[in-house]
Design a protein around this motif. Structure first.
Motif, mmCIF file in Angstrom:
data_model
loop_
_atom_site.group_PDB
_atom_site.id
_atom_site.type_symbol
_atom_site.label_atom_id
_atom_site.label_comp_id
_atom_site.label_asym_id
_atom_site.label_seq_id
_atom_site.Cartn_x
_atom_site.Cartn_y
_atom_site.Cartn_z
ATOM 1 N N HIS A 287 56.320 69.351 98.185
ATOM 2 C CA HIS A 287 56.062 68.906 99.157
ATOM 3 C C HIS A 287 55.962 67.288 99.239
ATOM 4 N N ASN A 288 56.596 66.837 100.089
ATOM 5 C CA ASN A 288 56.690 65.251 100.506
ATOM 6 C C ASN A 288 56.263 64.686 101.047
ATOM 7 N N GLU A 289 55.428 63.677 100.500
ATOM 8 C CA GLU A 289 54.274 62.677 101.618
ATOM 9 C C GLU A 289 55.412 61.754 101.646
ATOM 10 N N CYS B 222 57.285 57.745 100.486
ATOM 11 C CA CYS B 222 58.797 57.783 100.096
ATOM 12 C C CYS B 222 59.943 56.743 100.298
ATOM 13 N N ILE B 223 60.185 56.606 99.497
ATOM 14 C CA ILE B 223 61.268 55.326 99.805
ATOM 15 C C ILE B 223 62.486 55.305 100.163
ATOM 16 N N VAL B 224 63.137 56.848 99.950
ATOM 17 C CA VAL B 224 64.310 57.573 100.475
ATOM 18 C C VAL B 224 65.053 56.194 99.627
ATOM 19 N N CYS B 225 65.072 56.279 98.383
ATOM 20 C CA CYS B 225 65.239 55.994 96.830
ATOM 21 C C CYS B 225 66.880 57.790 96.839
ATOM 22 N N ASP B 226 66.844 58.263 97.559
ATOM 23 C CA ASP B 226 68.173 59.284 97.134
ATOM 24 C C ASP B 226 68.039 59.827 95.939
ATOM 25 N N LYS B 227 67.076 59.612 95.135
ATOM 26 C CA LYS B 227 67.311 59.871 93.883
ATOM 27 C C LYS B 227 66.664 61.670 93.709
ATOM 28 N N CYS B 228 66.136 62.304 94.240
ATOM 29 C CA CYS B 228 65.519 63.876 94.551
ATOM 30 C C CYS B 228 67.074 64.364 94.548
ATOM 31 N N ALA B 229 67.506 63.392 95.724
ATOM 32 C CA ALA B 229 68.513 64.644 96.185
ATOM 33 C C ALA B 229 70.012 64.529 95.242
ATOM 34 N N ASP C 26 67.896 67.295 101.461
ATOM 35 C CA ASP C 26 69.461 66.912 102.632
ATOM 36 C C ASP C 26 68.331 65.621 102.847
ATOM 37 N N ILE C 27 68.944 63.831 102.756
ATOM 38 C CA ILE C 27 68.731 63.030 103.109
ATOM 39 C C ILE C 27 69.041 62.453 104.286
ATOM 40 N N GLU C 28 68.994 62.212 105.718
ATOM 41 C CA GLU C 28 70.019 61.021 106.109
ATOM 42 C C GLU C 28 68.669 59.649 106.161
ATOM 43 N N LYS D 183 65.700 62.263 108.502
ATOM 44 C CA LYS D 183 65.631 63.537 108.119
ATOM 45 C C LYS D 183 65.800 63.633 106.500
ATOM 46 N N PHE D 184 64.461 63.762 106.113
ATOM 47 C CA PHE D 184 63.902 64.778 104.854
ATOM 48 C C PHE D 184 63.906 66.223 104.512
ATOM 49 N N ASP D 185 65.558 67.263 104.628
ATOM 50 C CA ASP D 185 64.797 68.844 104.400
ATOM 51 C C ASP D 185 64.550 69.432 103.198
ATOM 52 N N VAL E 222 62.422 62.694 88.793
ATOM 53 C CA VAL E 222 62.913 61.329 88.803
ATOM 54 C C VAL E 222 62.068 60.597 90.218
ATOM 55 N N CYS E 223 61.071 61.363 90.942
ATOM 56 C CA CYS E 223 61.155 60.130 91.663
ATOM 57 C C CYS E 223 60.776 58.960 91.557
ATOM 58 N N PRO E 224 61.259 57.843 91.752
ATOM 59 C CA PRO E 224 59.961 56.444 91.529
ATOM 60 C C PRO E 224 57.949 56.790 92.156
ATOM 61 N N THR E 225 58.444 57.492 93.210
ATOM 62 C CA THR E 225 56.762 57.139 93.808
ATOM 63 C C THR E 225 56.218 57.726 93.604
ATOM 64 N N GLU E 226 56.406 59.113 92.745
ATOM 65 C CA GLU E 226 56.298 60.824 92.889
ATOM 66 C C GLU E 226 55.161 60.776 94.030
ATOM 67 N N CYS E 227 56.009 60.811 94.810
ATOM 68 C CA CYS E 227 55.383 61.001 96.362
ATOM 69 C C CYS E 227 56.498 62.788 96.392
ATOM 70 N N LEU E 228 57.000 63.213 95.612
ATOM 71 C CA LEU E 228 57.338 64.069 95.852
ATOM 72 C C LEU E 228 56.806 65.087 94.510
ATOM 73 N N THR E 229 56.385 66.425 95.403
ATOM 74 C CA THR E 229 55.412 67.057 93.562
ATOM 75 C C THR E 229 55.719 68.809 94.307
HETATM 76 S S1 SF4 Z 1 63.024 60.552 94.704
HETATM 77 FE FE1 SF4 Z 1 60.895 60.496 95.615
HETATM 78 S S2 SF4 Z 1 61.253 58.120 96.920
HETATM 79 FE FE2 SF4 Z 1 63.293 58.679 96.370
HETATM 80 S S3 SF4 Z 1 64.230 59.607 98.312
HETATM 81 FE FE3 SF4 Z 1 63.186 61.712 96.531
HETATM 82 S S4 SF4 Z 1 60.799 62.053 97.665
HETATM 83 FE FE4 SF4 Z 1 61.595 59.810 98.784
#
Ligand code: SF4
Ligand code: SF4
Lengths: 365, 229
Positions: free
Chosen positions: B72-74, B78-85, B94-96, B119-121, B136-143
């Motif tokens: 789940h992504n809050e 999310c700061i869309v840092c792309d680390k997760c992708a 898949d992030i745009e 886009k955050f799929d 890796v998620c820096p803001t811990e929004c992806l859980t």
């Molecule tokens: S790592 Fe976390 S903050 Fe960064 S894009 Fe993914 S979900 Fe968003």
């Protein structure tokens, strides 16, 4: 012959509950739950299955012998059901009054194999044919000990009529045989007259205690006769798909299934009649406690009818439970093991017990 | 010869009886039903008899709080840092990103958000539930959540979209960025954006972040990535 109005619906009801019971018993033995979804605790599962089967297409394989293929299941069922015509239901409601009742029963029930071979042959399928051939070999091997074990009882009872055999095992024996006397363990020399005590003491297995072992032979042979595990070689799922019934579907398959459970019921009732006191109550008269009379009912009265039917049905249900319990305990025997059990063990022992029963009979009179 | 005959009969009787006894024991014990307790419960190993079946949709074992099931992504955090992708071994995220012209807000832990997620799929059909993205998620929004029963009739329905932007918003944001870039080019010639490593550090002044900061995974993760590639 009016017992058909009892046995036809009874058979259908028994089949529906036996299928459900079998699933539940097997589930409990294997620590599972069994059917749970249709109705309370899955009680309507077999009715739902029946409806499903009836709706299915009646498929006849292209290469099958059409006429034989279509007739075979009905033949199997008719033959098994014909066996029911001789069974008594209650103390005053008896089956066909054939002097040679049990002889006819054994004869007609063995015909069952003809239907099975017909089904297997007509299917034109190697598994079906293999199943049918196994069934023939099995029936020949098990018919002998089965007949001999029945003969043991007949030697003691001196009659082939199932209703007379039933009367002999209770307190009402003098209604059919006015001057016969039942002694404890059948032995005249002991001299304990139990004609008016009845109950479990007058059942055949107590009148001649070795009949228990004869019953074991009868039970094993009857399992083989109904093609039930551990003797289910003709339909061994893991080897022959479904044996002689491989090509059957829908309605015709359910008829075969009905005949199979019918056979199970038939041999169970037969076992109860021959060994376990038929429709007689298990409680003996003790002094002024006329338990046998209270729980047996005078033949001809309403209570007599209801109580004797109750005893017959509940004993039969126990036997069916036993068959299921055995089925879910033992693995299937190999064909060579089956043959050696039949010919090398059951048949000689049945012959020995036949001799023993003959001697016992001499001590009874 | 004869002695084996009698021995066979004896062993047939004794083994048959013990077999029947065993099954009857189970038949009788079937009146107990296992309660749906998890491994954390002290009762777990005490239930050694009775019916084992868990009638699943009606009852289920409790899922531990750290269960690793559906992602789940809050998206607000999310700061869309792309680390997760980047870290995902099966590339199912898949992030745009669309860079914003200024800070668009703050996440709940105070990190400033500078990138829109057009886009955050996450394709849960591909996901191997390794949980790297959540680490890796820096803001811990992806859980990872406790929900595990999310089967679908169509495999496409396994792609979960977390982005909330409408097509119109995406279009306007893109246009804004283009205009901003154009005007910036005029005024400032050689202001190539520096790569920034720590996206989760304190809001670092008004320095603009690149849309996709170069992310260098730690060696262990790197190895895993190579192995999967
Ligand atoms: S790592 Fe976390 S903050 Fe960064 S894009 Fe993914 S979900 Fe968003
Ligand atoms: S759990 Fe692993 S496989 Fe699934 S999205 Fe995250 S990194 Fe990718």
């Amino acid at each position: 012959m009016s017992t058909i109005i009892f046995f036809l619906p009874y058979l259908l009801i028994v089949v529906i509950f036996a299928v459900y019971g079998e699933r539940k018993i097997s589930a409990f033995i294997q620590d599972r739950l069994g059917p749970m979804e249709v109705g309370y605790y899955g009680i309507l599962q077999s009715i739902a299955d029946l409806l499903k089967l009836i709706q299915k297409e009646d498929i006849v394989p292209k290469a099958a012998d059409k006429k034989l293929f279509l007739v075979a299941p009905i033949l199997i069922f008719v033959i098994v059901f014909a066996g029911f015509s001789l069974l008594p239901v209650t103390s005053s409601w008896h089956g066909a009054t054939a002097e040679t009742g049990i002889f006819f029963l054994l004869a007609i029930v063995s015909l069952d194999v003809i239907g099975i071979i017909m089904a297997g042959w007509a299917s034109n399928n190697k598994y079906a044919l293999l199943g049918a051939v196994r069934s023939a070999a099995q029936i020949i091997a098990y018919e002998v000990p089965l007949t001999l074990s029945v003969l043991c009882v007949i030697v003691l009872t001196q009659t082939l009529d199932l209703q007379t055999i039933s009367y002999q095992q209770g307190i009402w024996v003098n209604q059919v045989e006015p001057d016969s006397v039942n002694y404890l363990f059948g032995l005249m020399s002991i001299g304990i007259d139990i004609t008016n005590v009845g109950g479990i003491l007058s059942w055949n297995v107590v009148r001649m205690p070795f009949l228990f072992l004869v019953w074991v032979i009868f039970f094993i042979a009857s399992l083989a006769e109904c093609n039930r595990a551990p003797f289910d070689l003709p339909e061994a799922e893991s080897e022959l798909v479904a044996g002689f019934q491989t090509e059957y579907s829908g309605f015709r398959w359910s008829i075969i299934m009905l005949a199979e459970y019918g056979m199970m019921l038939l041999v169970s009732i037969l076992g109860v009649i021959l060994f376990y006191g038929s429709w007689n109550t298990p409680f003996p008269n003790i002094g002024s406690f006329k338990l046998a009379e209270w729980t047996g009912g005078l033949p001809g009265t309403t209570s007599g009818n209801i109580l004797s039917a109750f005893w017959l049905i509940s004993k039969t249900s126990l036997m069916i439970f036993l068959q299921m319990w055995v089925r879910w305990t033992f693995p299937r025997v190999r064909i060579d093991q089956l043959m050696s059990i039949g010919w090398k063990y059951l048949t000689p022992f049945a012959l020995f017990f036949l001799l023993l029963c003959g001697v016992w009979r001499l001590l009874m009179i | 010869m004869i002695s084996t005959y009698w021995q066979n009969i004896k062993s047939a009787f004794s083994t048959s009886l013990s077999g029947l006894k065993t099954t009857f024991k189970h038949f009788v014990e079937a009146r107990h039903v296992h309660k749906p307790v998890g491994i954390s419960s002290p009762d777990y190993f005490n239930q050694d008899k009775g019916i084992m079946t868990l009638s699943y949709p009606h009852e289920s074992l409790p899922i531990p709080d750290n269960g690793r099931y559906k992602l789940h992504n809050e998206i607000d955090d999310c700061i869309v840092c792309d680390k997760c992708a980047k870290v995902c071994p099966v590339d199912c995220i898949d992030i745009e990103p669309i860079r914003a012209v200024s800070e668009i807000g703050k996440t709940s832990d105070g990190t400033s958000k500078r990138i829109h997620a057009a886009k955050f799929d996450i394709d849960m059909a591909k996901c191997c539930f390794c949980g790297l993205c959540t680490t890796v998620c820096p803001t811990e929004c992806l859980t990872m959540t406790k929900s595990f029963d999310f089967s679908e009739y169509d495999v496409d329905d396994h792609t979960y979209s977390f982005a909330t932007m409408t097509p119109l918003e995406i279009l306007t944001k893109k246009k804004e960025l283009e205009e901003f870039e154009a005007s910036k080019k005029k005024t400032q010639e050689a202001a190539a954006p520096k790569t920034e490593r720590k996206a989760d550090s304190e809001p670092s002044a008004e320095k603009k972040k690149p849309a996709k900061p170069v992310f260098r995974p730690r060696p262990m993760i790197k190895k895993k990535k190579d192995g999967d590639a």
